[in-house]
Scaffold this motif. Structure first.
Motif, PDB file in Angstrom:
ATOM      1  N   CYS A  44       0.869  -1.189   0.000  1.00 19.86           N
ATOM      2  CA  CYS A  44       0.000   0.000   0.000  1.00 19.86           C
ATOM      3  C   CYS A  44       0.895   1.225   0.000  1.00 19.86           C
ATOM      4  O   CYS A  44       1.841   1.288   0.773  1.00 19.86           O
ATOM      5  CB  CYS A  44      -0.919   0.032   1.222  1.00 19.86           C
ATOM      6  SG  CYS A  44      -2.061   1.441   1.170  1.00 19.86           S
ATOM      7  N   CYS A  48      -1.683   6.652   4.900  1.00 24.46           N
ATOM      8  CA  CYS A  48      -2.476   7.282   5.972  1.00 24.46           C
ATOM      9  C   CYS A  48      -1.621   7.327   7.257  1.00 24.46           C
ATOM     10  O   CYS A  48      -1.103   6.288   7.669  1.00 24.46           O
ATOM     11  CB  CYS A  48      -3.738   6.471   6.242  1.00 24.46           C
ATOM     12  SG  CYS A  48      -4.699   6.156   4.753  1.00 24.46           S
ATOM     13  N   TRP A  57       2.584  -2.180   4.350  1.00 25.57           N
ATOM     14  CA  TRP A  57       2.907  -1.256   3.252  1.00 25.57           C
ATOM     15  C   TRP A  57       3.915  -1.826   2.267  1.00 25.57           C
ATOM     16  O   TRP A  57       3.731  -1.699   1.066  1.00 25.57           O
ATOM     17  CB  TRP A  57       3.417   0.075   3.816  1.00 25.57           C
ATOM     18  CG  TRP A  57       2.366   0.879   4.507  1.00 25.57           C
ATOM     19  CD1 TRP A  57       1.076   0.515   4.769  1.00 25.57           C
ATOM     20  CD2 TRP A  57       2.524   2.198   5.041  1.00 25.57           C
ATOM     21  NE1 TRP A  57       0.422   1.522   5.429  1.00 25.57           N
ATOM     22  CE2 TRP A  57       1.283   2.563   5.611  1.00 25.57           C
ATOM     23  CE3 TRP A  57       3.585   3.111   5.103  1.00 25.57           C
ATOM     24  CZ2 TRP A  57       1.077   3.806   6.228  1.00 25.57           C
ATOM     25  CZ3 TRP A  57       3.388   4.344   5.724  1.00 25.57           C
ATOM     26  CH2 TRP A  57       2.134   4.679   6.276  1.00 25.57           C
ATOM     27  N   GLY A  85      -6.182  -5.292   3.117  1.00 29.64           N
ATOM     28  CA  GLY A  85      -4.745  -5.040   2.992  1.00 29.64           C
ATOM     29  C   GLY A  85      -4.230  -4.228   4.156  1.00 29.64           C
ATOM     30  O   GLY A  85      -4.848  -4.249   5.233  1.00 29.64           O
ATOM     31  N   GLY A  86      -3.237  -3.423   3.866  1.00 33.33           N
ATOM     32  CA  GLY A  86      -2.741  -3.047   2.542  1.00 33.33           C
ATOM     33  C   GLY A  86      -3.856  -2.516   1.639  1.00 33.33           C
ATOM     34  O   GLY A  86      -4.971  -2.287   2.056  1.00 33.33           O
ATOM     35  N   SER A 112      -9.371   1.285  -0.540  1.00 32.56           N
ATOM     36  CA  SER A 112      -9.424   2.750  -0.621  1.00 32.56           C
ATOM     37  C   SER A 112      -9.888   3.181  -2.007  1.00 32.56           C
ATOM     38  O   SER A 112     -10.177   4.354  -2.222  1.00 32.56           O
ATOM     39  CB  SER A 112      -8.031   3.334  -0.346  1.00 32.56           C
ATOM     40  OG  SER A 112      -7.156   3.001  -1.418  1.00 32.56           O
TER      41      SER A 112
HETATM   42  S1  SF4 Z   1      -3.530   0.124   4.440  1.00 30.05           S
HETATM   43 FE1  SF4 Z   1      -5.434   1.371   4.396  1.00 30.05          FE
HETATM   44  S2  SF4 Z   1      -5.279   2.704   6.201  1.00 30.05           S
HETATM   45 FE2  SF4 Z   1      -3.205   1.851   5.808  1.00 30.05          FE
HETATM   46  S3  SF4 Z   1      -2.181   3.414   4.522  1.00 30.05           S
HETATM   47 FE3  SF4 Z   1      -3.141   1.902   3.134  1.00 30.05          FE
HETATM   48  S4  SF4 Z   1      -5.164   2.801   2.667  1.00 30.05           S
HETATM   49 FE4  SF4 Z   1      -4.398   3.859   4.483  1.00 30.05          FE
END
Ligand code: SF4
Length: 210
Positions: A44, A48, A57, A85-86, A112
């Motif tokens: 990811c 956030c 991540w 996830g992620g 997301s």
């Molecule tokens: S896993 Fe979800 S909450 Fe965490 S940074 Fe990614 S989008 Fe944001």
């Protein structure tokens, strides 16, 4: 398999960086309280600051796993599979959901929406993030919109996002866990004044389950 081949398989969605998988109770949103098998896919870059799964991540830290193995395992536990996830849409979800559907399993995703929608889904939970907004198409097909509320400005963002989703999409405001004591009263007041919204709580955290 040599590394180059593995990367090609991941690129096609035939292998996915698997962070963890577990059978538990869905704690959030419309299906809360329902037993489901969770597949948490690594990777990811939405970033956030309050993310509670930062270990997800870096996809490189999670072993590329053949989707057939993931599906065989998942099918032993539940007929509802939640892919989370992620950010699962980092990857091509078509092969995974095809394999899940061959086993007649219900496919749910928590995303997301920051990347193009792939896969065949019975339930799409769209949880948009300000720093990487959803791709437009997902607003038309999301079943629930779940906006995480960290402070009062997130309520403005929530309304902006609610204006974009389809008319059947269920609207949820969910307190960010680390500030729940501060934002729950804010959300309660807001939902009573704006009853198109519902409150979503991370009930699995209250139950002390994954
Ligand atoms: S896993 Fe979800 S909450 Fe965490 S940074 Fe990614 S989008 Fe944001």
């Amino acid at each position: 398999m040599v590394e180059e081949e593995v990367l090609k398989e991941v690129d096609k969605g035939l292998m996915l960086p698997l962070m963890e998988e577990f059978y538990t109770i869905q704690g959030e949103g419309y299906h809360k309280g329902t037993a489901a098998y969770f597949i948490r896919v690594g990777g990811c870059d939405v970033g956030c600051h309050w993310c509670d799964v930062k270990e997800s991540w870096n996809a490189g830290t999670h072993p590329p796993t053949a989707i057939n193995d993931i599906v065989e395992n998942a099918a032993k536990y539940s007929n509802t599979i939640v892919v989370t996830g992620g950010e699962p849409l980092t990857w091509n979800m078509d092969p995974l959901t095809s394999a899940l559907k061959e086993k007649k399993l219900n496919t749910h995703i928590e995303t997301s929406g920051a990347y193009p929608l792939t896969g065949t889904w019975d339930w799409i939970c769209l949880s948009p993030k300000k720093n990487k907004l959803p791709e437009e198409r997902i607003y038309d097909v999301a079943h629930e919109l779940k906006v995480i509320v960290y402070n009062k400005h997130d309520l403005i963002f929530a309304e902006e996002q609610a204006a974009k989703v389809n008319g059947d999409c269920i609207l949820y405001l969910q307190p960010e866990w680390s500030v729940r004591d501060k934002v729950v009263p804010l959300i309660v007041d807001y939902v009573m004044a704006n009853p198109k919204w519902k409150v979503s709580l991370q009930t699995h955290k209250y139950l002390n389950i994954p």
